[in-house]
Scaffold this motif. Structure first.
Motif, PDB file in Angstrom:
ATOM      1  N   VAL A 134       0.834  -1.206   0.000  1.00  0.00           N
ATOM      2  CA  VAL A 134       0.000   0.000   0.000  1.00  0.00           C
ATOM      3  C   VAL A 134       0.870   1.258   0.000  1.00  0.00           C
ATOM      4  O   VAL A 134       0.671   2.174  -0.805  1.00  0.00           O
ATOM      5  CB  VAL A 134      -0.953   0.005   1.218  1.00  0.00           C
ATOM      6  CG1 VAL A 134      -1.672   1.345   1.352  1.00  0.00           C
ATOM      7  CG2 VAL A 134      -1.953  -1.132   1.123  1.00  0.00           C
ATOM      8  N   LEU A 135       1.853   1.307   0.897  1.00  0.00           N
ATOM      9  CA  LEU A 135       2.688   2.501   1.032  1.00  0.00           C
ATOM     10  C   LEU A 135       3.538   2.763  -0.205  1.00  0.00           C
ATOM     11  O   LEU A 135       3.833   3.923  -0.527  1.00  0.00           O
ATOM     12  CB  LEU A 135       3.575   2.384   2.278  1.00  0.00           C
ATOM     13  CG  LEU A 135       2.821   2.407   3.609  1.00  0.00           C
ATOM     14  CD1 LEU A 135       3.743   2.042   4.753  1.00  0.00           C
ATOM     15  CD2 LEU A 135       2.163   3.764   3.833  1.00  0.00           C
ATOM     16  N   SER A 136       3.909   1.716  -0.917  1.00  0.00           N
ATOM     17  CA  SER A 136       4.710   1.879  -2.143  1.00  0.00           C
ATOM     18  C   SER A 136       3.994   2.742  -3.169  1.00  0.00           C
ATOM     19  O   SER A 136       4.636   3.400  -3.988  1.00  0.00           O
ATOM     20  CB  SER A 136       5.042   0.519  -2.747  1.00  0.00           C
ATOM     21  OG  SER A 136       5.914  -0.189  -1.905  1.00  0.00           O
ATOM     22  N   ASN A 137       2.673   2.758  -3.134  1.00  0.00           N
ATOM     23  CA  ASN A 137       1.909   3.587  -4.067  1.00  0.00           C
ATOM     24  C   ASN A 137       2.067   5.081  -3.807  1.00  0.00           C
ATOM     25  O   ASN A 137       1.733   5.889  -4.662  1.00  0.00           O
ATOM     26  CB  ASN A 137       0.416   3.226  -4.003  1.00  0.00           C
ATOM     27  CG  ASN A 137       0.157   1.836  -4.518  1.00  0.00           C
ATOM     28  OD1 ASN A 137       0.714   1.417  -5.530  1.00  0.00           O
ATOM     29  ND2 ASN A 137      -0.682   1.094  -3.816  1.00  0.00           N
ATOM     30  N   TYR A 138       2.558   5.443  -2.622  1.00  0.00           N
ATOM     31  CA  TYR A 138       2.712   6.847  -2.255  1.00  0.00           C
ATOM     32  C   TYR A 138       4.162   7.339  -2.345  1.00  0.00           C
ATOM     33  O   TYR A 138       4.421   8.496  -2.039  1.00  0.00           O
ATOM     34  CB  TYR A 138       2.202   7.070  -0.827  1.00  0.00           C
ATOM     35  CG  TYR A 138       0.737   6.757  -0.661  1.00  0.00           C
ATOM     36  CD1 TYR A 138      -0.235   7.651  -1.084  1.00  0.00           C
ATOM     37  CD2 TYR A 138       0.320   5.556  -0.083  1.00  0.00           C
ATOM     38  CE1 TYR A 138      -1.588   7.369  -0.930  1.00  0.00           C
ATOM     39  CE2 TYR A 138      -1.027   5.266   0.073  1.00  0.00           C
ATOM     40  CZ  TYR A 138      -1.968   6.173  -0.359  1.00  0.00           C
ATOM     41  OH  TYR A 138      -3.297   5.899  -0.207  1.00  0.00           O
ATOM     42  N   VAL A 139       5.080   6.469  -2.722  1.00  0.00           N
ATOM     43  CA  VAL A 139       6.495   6.828  -2.776  1.00  0.00           C
ATOM     44  C   VAL A 139       6.916   6.851  -4.239  1.00  0.00           C
ATOM     45  O   VAL A 139       6.729   5.871  -4.956  1.00  0.00           O
ATOM     46  CB  VAL A 139       7.368   5.810  -1.991  1.00  0.00           C
ATOM     47  CG1 VAL A 139       8.834   6.222  -2.023  1.00  0.00           C
ATOM     48  CG2 VAL A 139       6.876   5.699  -0.551  1.00  0.00           C
TER      49      VAL A 139
END
Length: 181
Positions: A134-139
């Protein structure tokens, strides 16, 4: 809209010494390490940063060029910092610094009072691998091309001045180089 993020931004300084942390970023993506997102983990080694700087944490997670500006998360998936620099010295390993998210939040709020930062965390309780997905989508990786509007002599003078100011500050504690990453 920041309120719709799946993670929260910690706006108080409630992280603890020894707390497990992780980073996501693109270290050396334009040279040797490839363009895939990278995960590294470690812990908060000190509640204060370089020379006792209260605005940052010292962390043990290895960061490299390409990690600067990237997120520092706790294992609940909350943003607790922004990776900023590391010490480069032969006798020093894995000493890096991250700006505390509470100071980043203050900066964002001072720039625009209409911004509401996310305060709910939809990631808590998920397995780490799911949080990373999930967090990879924001980086994202930002590639910057520098253009200088200086003549060479002025540019060299600016670098000499910065080097002298920086060297004088860091030589007091025997550190050869503190590099932004």
């Amino acid at each position: 809209n920041l309120e719709k993020l799946n993670y929260s931004i910690v706006t108080s300084e409630n992280s603890n010494l020894g707390e497990d942390i992780f980073t996501l970023g693109f270290p050396k993506a334009l040279s040797t390490m490839g363009k895939d997102i990278k995960y590294t983990d470690g812990s908060i080694s000190s509640i204060n940063g370089f020379l006792g700087d209260k605005t940052s944490y010292q962390i043990s997670a290895p960061i490299q060029p390409g990690n600067s500006g990237g997120p520092l998360f706790n294992f609940d998936g909350e943003l607790i910092g922004i990776n900023s620099s590391k010490i480069i010295q032969q006798s020093v390993d894995n000493v890096a610094y991250s700006i505390k998210s509470s100071y980043v939040a203050d900066f964002i709020k001072s720039a625009n009072s209409n911004i509401n930062l996310p305060n709910t965390n939809n990631l808590k309780g998920l397995p780490l691998t799911e949080k990373i997905k999930v967090l990879s989508n924001y980086v994202v990786m930002v590639k910057v091309k520098w253009y200088f509007l200086f003549n060479l002599e002025n540019l060299l003078n600016i670098f000499k001045s910065l080097k002298n100011k920086f060297y004088n500050r860091t030589s007091l504690c025997g550190i050869k180089s503190l590099q932004p990453y």
